[in-house]
Each structure stands twice: as C-alpha cells, then as structure tokens.
Design a protein around this motif. Structure first.
Motif, PDB file in Angstrom:
ATOM      1  N   ILE A   1      -7.329  -5.091  -6.453  1.00  0.00           N
ATOM      2  CA  ILE A   1      -6.232  -5.889  -5.880  1.00  0.00           C
ATOM      3  C   ILE A   1      -6.338  -7.322  -6.389  1.00  0.00           C
ATOM      4  O   ILE A   1      -5.352  -7.948  -6.718  1.00  0.00           O
TER       5      ILE A   1
ATOM      6  N   GLY B   1      -0.110  -1.918  -4.824  1.00  0.00           N
ATOM      7  CA  GLY B   1      -1.343  -2.606  -5.195  1.00  0.00           C
ATOM      8  C   GLY B   1      -1.179  -4.087  -5.478  1.00  0.00           C
ATOM      9  O   GLY B   1      -2.157  -4.794  -5.708  1.00  0.00           O
TER      10      GLY B   1
ATOM     11  N   PHE C   1     -10.030  -0.475  -2.749  1.00  0.00           N
ATOM     12  CA  PHE C   1      -8.640  -0.032  -2.892  1.00  0.00           C
ATOM     13  C   PHE C   1      -8.579   1.403  -3.410  1.00  0.00           C
ATOM     14  O   PHE C   1      -7.799   2.212  -2.906  1.00  0.00           O
TER      15      PHE C   1
ATOM     16  N   LEU D   1       0.822  -1.211   0.000  1.00  0.00           N
ATOM     17  CA  LEU D   1       0.000   0.000   0.000  1.00  0.00           C
ATOM     18  C   LEU D   1       0.854   1.258   0.000  1.00  0.00           C
ATOM     19  O   LEU D   1       0.404   2.332   0.396  1.00  0.00           O
TER      20      LEU D   1
ATOM     21  N   ILE E   1      -9.336  -2.450   4.017  1.00  0.00           N
ATOM     22  CA  ILE E   1      -9.738  -2.575   2.613  1.00  0.00           C
ATOM     23  C   ILE E   1     -10.531  -3.870   2.496  1.00  0.00           C
ATOM     24  O   ILE E   1     -10.164  -4.895   3.076  1.00  0.00           O
TER      25      ILE E   1
END
Length: 181
Positions: free
Chosen positions: A152, A95, A174, A87, A145
């Motif tokens: 992702i 990602g 995301f 991240l 998330i």
C-alpha cells in the motif's frame, strides 16, 4: 457545504460552511438533506463515535467485513493525517490510498465509503476525532492491515514516531488481508 473530489472518486472531502466573527464560529456539521443533495448519496448513519488520542497515536488500517461501515470523519480539537485505502478487489483503485489533514482549524471532513480501510495518526499534541458510521461496530467482523504495509505504501508524516495498540501492531499485510469483492 462544499464537496471536493479526491484522487479516489468515492472518497470525498466535505467542507462545511462556517459562519464566524470575533466572537467565534458556527457550522452545521451534518445535514441529511444537504448531504444527499451535494453527494448524491443516501446514507443512513446509525452510530456516532468520539476518540481522543495523543501525538503520534496511529489507529488503523481498520475495516469490517460482513458489516462494512461507511465513515464520515472529522477532528474537533487538534489535527490528524487521515487515510482511506480502497479494499474493493473489483475497483480500478484497489490498493490505492488517499490521505488528508483534518483539523479543528480547517474543519474539513472525509467521507470514507464502505469497502475502504481507514486509519489516522495524530500530528498535534492531542486530537479529538469524531465520526459517524453507516453500520454498527461489530468486533467479530473487524480486520486490520498493518499501517506500514509495503504494497500500500502510505506516505505517513515522517516526523511522527507512531504509537500503536497491540491490535494495530498485529495487523496483517495487504497481500494476506481479507478484502471486499
């Protein structure tokens, strides 16, 4: 201790040296000197955590902004599919994710650095999950998330029906998530 690189260079698999015979086994689960020698990382672990979850429980993708935690994670009973998500916006692997099976049987550990989201799903009847952190839990900085984010695109084990907490069900996408610079 053996260190195995993953497809994201900062995420490491740690394989402890296991001494065993017909009576059982012994392993050193952590040694600061060996950790620094083998990884080149000087980390101060400040908190140890232990969770027990039943089959299908999925926790994550969790991280803390403001007080990011590095995590050294392992399973001492059962098995999980463990995931680290980069991240860090400035990272070439931003990602991207890495997933590993951690189990009482394989005794592997996963190093999830600061700046990564973390999650796991239990793939055995139950699992005891232990982890060391480099900073204290700070709920005011906690982020989540959603586990099945389409960008992702984590490949979770397909035979597991995830069981989520209310917090994990409310995870953001995301693209909506606050991330690290």
């Amino acid at each position: 201790m053996n260190i195995v690189q993953t497809s994201i260079p900062d995420v490491l698999i740690v394989e402890p040296k296991v001494f065993g015979d017909d009576r059982g086994f012994f392993l050193e689960s952590f040694n600061q000197h060996l950790w620094e020698e083998k990884t080149g990382l000087k980390k101060n672990f400040v908190q140890d955590n232990h969770s027990r979850s039943s089959k299908g429980v999925l926790r994550g993708i969790h991280y803390q902004l403001g007080k990011p935690q590095g995590k050294l994670v392992r399973v001492v009973s059962g098995a999980v599919f463990d995931v680290a998500v980069d991240l860090r916006r400035s990272s070439p692997t931003f990602g991207k994710w890495v997933g590993e099976i951690l189990s009482a049987e394989n005794k592997r550990q996963l190093w999830v650095p600061e700046g990564f989201g973390h999650g796991f799903v239990v793939i055995s009847d139950s699992a005891d999950f232990l982890y060391k952190t480099t900073d204290y839990y700070a709920p005011e900085f906690e982020q989540c998330i959603i586990w099945n984010d389409k960008d992702i695109n984590i490949t979770w084990p397909s035979d597991i029906e995830p069981r989520l907490s209310a917090k994990d069900e409310a995870g953001v996408s995301f693209v909506e998530a606050k991330v690290f610079d």
